[in-house]
Structures are given as C-alpha cells and as structure tokens.
Design a protein around this motif. Sequence first.
Motif, PDB file in Angstrom:
ATOM      1  N   LEU A  78      36.886  21.419  35.131  1.00 60.45           N
ATOM      2  CA  LEU A  78      36.810  22.872  34.980  1.00 60.45           C
ATOM      3  C   LEU A  78      37.051  23.572  36.312  1.00 60.45           C
ATOM      4  N   LEU A  79      36.540  22.996  37.400  1.00 66.80           N
ATOM      5  CA  LEU A  79      36.812  23.567  38.723  1.00 66.80           C
ATOM      6  C   LEU A  79      38.299  23.463  39.066  1.00 66.80           C
ATOM      7  N   ALA A  80      38.924  22.391  38.634  1.00 66.35           N
ATOM      8  CA  ALA A  80      40.354  22.217  38.909  1.00 66.35           C
ATOM      9  C   ALA A  80      41.170  23.342  38.280  1.00 66.35           C
ATOM     10  N   ASP A  81      40.701  23.883  37.157  1.00 69.80           N
ATOM     11  CA  ASP A  81      41.396  25.012  36.520  1.00 69.80           C
ATOM     12  C   ASP A  81      41.446  26.227  37.437  1.00 69.80           C
ATOM     13  N   ALA A  82      40.458  26.336  38.356  1.00 69.66           N
ATOM     14  CA  ALA A  82      40.428  27.457  39.308  1.00 69.66           C
ATOM     15  C   ALA A  82      41.259  27.168  40.549  1.00 69.66           C
ATOM     16  N   LYS A  83      41.929  26.022  40.561  1.00 76.62           N
ATOM     17  CA  LYS A  83      42.785  25.618  41.690  1.00 76.62           C
ATOM     18  C   LYS A  83      42.024  25.673  43.016  1.00 76.62           C
ATOM     19  N   VAL A  84      40.841  25.085  43.012  1.00 81.59           N
ATOM     20  CA  VAL A  84      40.058  25.017  44.245  1.00 81.59           C
ATOM     21  C   VAL A  84      40.713  24.018  45.197  1.00 81.59           C
ATOM     22  N   ASP A  85      40.412  24.157  46.487  1.00 82.29           N
ATOM     23  CA  ASP A  85      41.002  23.290  47.507  1.00 82.29           C
ATOM     24  C   ASP A  85      40.206  22.016  47.731  1.00 82.29           C
ATOM     25  N   VAL A  86      38.953  22.010  47.318  1.00 74.20           N
ATOM     26  CA  VAL A  86      38.086  20.853  47.481  1.00 74.20           C
ATOM     27  C   VAL A  86      37.002  20.934  46.419  1.00 74.20           C
ATOM     28  N   ILE A  87      36.506  19.792  45.991  1.00 76.64           N
ATOM     29  CA  ILE A  87      35.382  19.748  45.056  1.00 76.64           C
ATOM     30  C   ILE A  87      34.235  19.015  45.741  1.00 76.64           C
ATOM     31  N   GLY A  88      33.077  19.663  45.800  1.00 73.78           N
ATOM     32  CA  GLY A  88      31.913  19.068  46.434  1.00 73.78           C
ATOM     33  C   GLY A  88      30.762  18.925  45.452  1.00 73.78           C
ATOM     34  N   TRP A  89      30.205  17.725  45.366  1.00 70.36           N
ATOM     35  CA  TRP A  89      29.015  17.497  44.546  1.00 70.36           C
ATOM     36  C   TRP A  89      27.806  17.838  45.397  1.00 70.36           C
ATOM     37  N   SER A  90      27.179  18.977  45.094  1.00 70.50           N
ATOM     38  CA  SER A  90      26.022  19.454  45.852  1.00 70.50           C
ATOM     39  C   SER A  90      24.751  18.923  45.190  1.00 70.50           C
ATOM     40  N   GLY A  91      24.578  17.630  45.309  1.00 68.63           N
ATOM     41  CA  GLY A  91      23.425  16.953  44.733  1.00 68.63           C
ATOM     42  C   GLY A  91      23.158  15.681  45.517  1.00 68.63           C
ATOM     43  N   THR A  92      21.939  15.188  45.428  1.00 67.95           N
ATOM     44  CA  THR A  92      21.511  14.092  46.305  1.00 67.95           C
ATOM     45  C   THR A  92      21.217  12.791  45.561  1.00 67.95           C
ATOM     46  N   ALA A  93      21.713  12.652  44.331  1.00 67.27           N
ATOM     47  CA  ALA A  93      21.366  11.492  43.514  1.00 67.27           C
ATOM     48  C   ALA A  93      21.737  10.171  44.164  1.00 67.27           C
ATOM     49  N   ALA A  94      22.790  10.151  44.982  1.00 67.67           N
ATOM     50  CA  ALA A  94      23.178   8.900  45.644  1.00 67.67           C
ATOM     51  C   ALA A  94      22.107   8.417  46.603  1.00 67.67           C
ATOM     52  N   GLY A  95      21.184   9.314  46.989  1.00 65.86           N
ATOM     53  CA  GLY A  95      20.087   8.890  47.847  1.00 65.86           C
ATOM     54  C   GLY A  95      19.250   7.804  47.204  1.00 65.86           C
ATOM     55  N   TRP A  96      19.032   7.903  45.872  1.00 59.99           N
ATOM     56  CA  TRP A  96      18.257   6.875  45.172  1.00 59.99           C
ATOM     57  C   TRP A  96      19.128   5.943  44.329  1.00 59.99           C
ATOM     58  N   LEU A  97      20.347   6.373  43.971  1.00 59.69           N
ATOM     59  CA  LEU A  97      21.234   5.522  43.184  1.00 59.69           C
ATOM     60  C   LEU A  97      22.057   4.576  44.052  1.00 59.69           C
ATOM     61  N   GLY A  98      22.192   4.901  45.339  1.00 67.73           N
ATOM     62  CA  GLY A  98      23.020   4.104  46.247  1.00 67.73           C
ATOM     63  C   GLY A  98      24.230   4.899  46.699  1.00 67.73           C
ATOM     64  N   PHE A  99      24.553   4.806  47.987  1.00 68.64           N
ATOM     65  CA  PHE A  99      25.632   5.615  48.559  1.00 68.64           C
ATOM     66  C   PHE A  99      26.986   5.272  47.950  1.00 68.64           C
ATOM     67  N   ASP A 100      27.143   4.034  47.482  1.00 67.76           N
ATOM     68  CA  ASP A 100      28.411   3.651  46.868  1.00 67.76           C
ATOM     69  C   ASP A 100      28.677   4.435  45.590  1.00 67.76           C
ATOM     70  N   LYS A 101      27.619   4.939  44.961  1.00 65.53           N
ATOM     71  CA  LYS A 101      27.782   5.775  43.761  1.00 65.53           C
ATOM     72  C   LYS A 101      28.633   7.003  44.084  1.00 65.53           C
ATOM     73  N   ASP A 102      28.361   7.651  45.214  1.00 59.02           N
ATOM     74  CA  ASP A 102      29.135   8.838  45.594  1.00 59.02           C
ATOM     75  C   ASP A 102      30.522   8.474  46.101  1.00 59.02           C
ATOM     76  N   GLU A 103      30.648   7.335  46.755  1.00 58.20           N
ATOM     77  CA  GLU A 103      31.976   6.898  47.209  1.00 58.20           C
ATOM     78  C   GLU A 103      32.911   6.702  46.016  1.00 58.20           C
ATOM     79  N   LEU A 104      32.391   6.089  44.953  1.00 61.64           N
ATOM     80  CA  LEU A 104      33.185   5.906  43.738  1.00 61.64           C
ATOM     81  C   LEU A 104      33.452   7.245  43.056  1.00 61.64           C
ATOM     82  N   LEU A 105      32.447   8.120  43.055  1.00 62.30           N
ATOM     83  CA  LEU A 105      32.594   9.419  42.401  1.00 62.30           C
ATOM     84  C   LEU A 105      33.720  10.235  43.031  1.00 62.30           C
TER      85      LEU A 105
END
Length: 254
Positions: A78-105
């Motif tokens: 949905l953000l891509a429809d707005a032709k944004v220049d970057v997409i940032g996940w403003s959440g900290t779940a990788a802190g407990w799920l593992g940093f590789d979770k965000d690398e894959l995301l």
Amino acid sequence: MKAEPELEPMKKPAPKPIRLGVLTPSSNTALEPLTCAIVATVPGLSVHFSRFKVTEIALSPSALGQFDDGNILAAAELLADAKVDVIGWSGTAAGWLGFDKDELLVQRIQERTGIVATTAVLALNELMALRQIRKLGIVSPYTADVQHRIVANYQQAGIEVVAHTHEGISVNHDFAGVSPELLWQRMDEVRRAAPEAIVTYCTNLRAAHLAERAEQTWGIPLLDTVSTTVWGMMRAAGADPADVQGWGSLYEWA
C-alpha cells in the motif's frame, strides 16, 4: 544613458521531494506524531504511514503471529502505491524475534515493491556499530520474558546490556500511556551503570524528544527507536539525517 535593470537574485532550486513510507503497528499512537515532528523542518520531506494489526506484545503464538511477513508485506504494498522512496518498519519485534527476522523482512519488501527498506532495529544496530557501542542500557515497557529475549539477543551479538528496566505491560496501545516523566526516571536508573548509549526500546513510547536533555544532562546518547527508524530511512532515501535538528546527536552520526 539608460541604467541597466537590476538582476533578480538567483532562486535556489526547490529540494527534490522525498517521501518516507512508515509501517506502523495498528494500535500505536506515538510514532506517527513523533515521526512527523522530527522531520517537520526538513525541506521537501514528507512521511506516509501504513498500518497492520498489532495489539499485544508477548511470546504467545498468537502475539508472535502478528509479525508474519504476509501482514507486513501487504501494508508495504500500500505504501508502494504512494511511490515512497523508502519503506521503514517502525517496530522493534526483531529485538525478541531475532535480528535476522528484520534482515529477511527488508529483503522481501524490496523484492515485493522494488523500494529500498530498513527497520528501527537494523538502524539502531547500525548506529551502535558506527560508534562501536558495546555497553547498552535499555528502557522498555515490555514484560520480563520479552525483555530477557532482547537482552539475550544483544549479548549474543557481543553487546553487553549493563542495565535495563521494563514496565510489565503487554497491551501495545498502553505503551503510549507511559509518561515521559517515568521514562526519564527509568533512564536515570540505567545510566548509573555507565552505558555507552541508552535505548528507549519501543516505537509506542513518547521518548524521542528527551534525547537532547539526556545528552546534556548525562553525556550519554539516547537512541530512541522512533528516531533510529527516521535516521535509517533518511540515509536509505539519500537524504541527510543531519538536517534534523533538536532530536539528539544520533542524526549527525555517519
């Protein structure tokens, strides 16, 4: 002889518009106003948000399932429809799920949308690597078991969490109700262990504006995770984070 007309001063070209696209937990009420305030004085920069359902932070299967990549990727499209220049996940779940979770995301977001991506946690870890920070203080609203996962993941990455506090809250919406005054008190507690940086570890805390006060009072940088997301997105989009003023020294780190 006729006087030559005065030449008008050359006008500076308007900066190229930059659009930051932010993925937001659905029950979060802090990060949107904070993110907009942080970049309010940066010329040509705008912020756009997309939500996906997150209401509870816990280690139960239902709570962990909220961070399934499918939900996040749908919001990213949905953000891509707005032709944004970057997409940032403003959440900290990788802190407990593992940093590789965000690398894959971020890899999957880029594959799905063609847009560069980053996250609060990956940007935080990059900032710490830039300054070779190895001793960390963490302030969070989470429950003890979630907090212990975060601490363990940093220890595994070679970063010692010298002190940390948590509030024992699992309802995501309620994190924003933790007062800045209490957060300041918690930061004061952890800074006594002499960390090289303090992290307010949750993007639904009203803490980002405390960074300059913390640095002036204790000489310790505050790496709030709303701010780390903004820093990471600006870098990824080709903007200069140093254009952000008044929200802490991290924006000058390069």
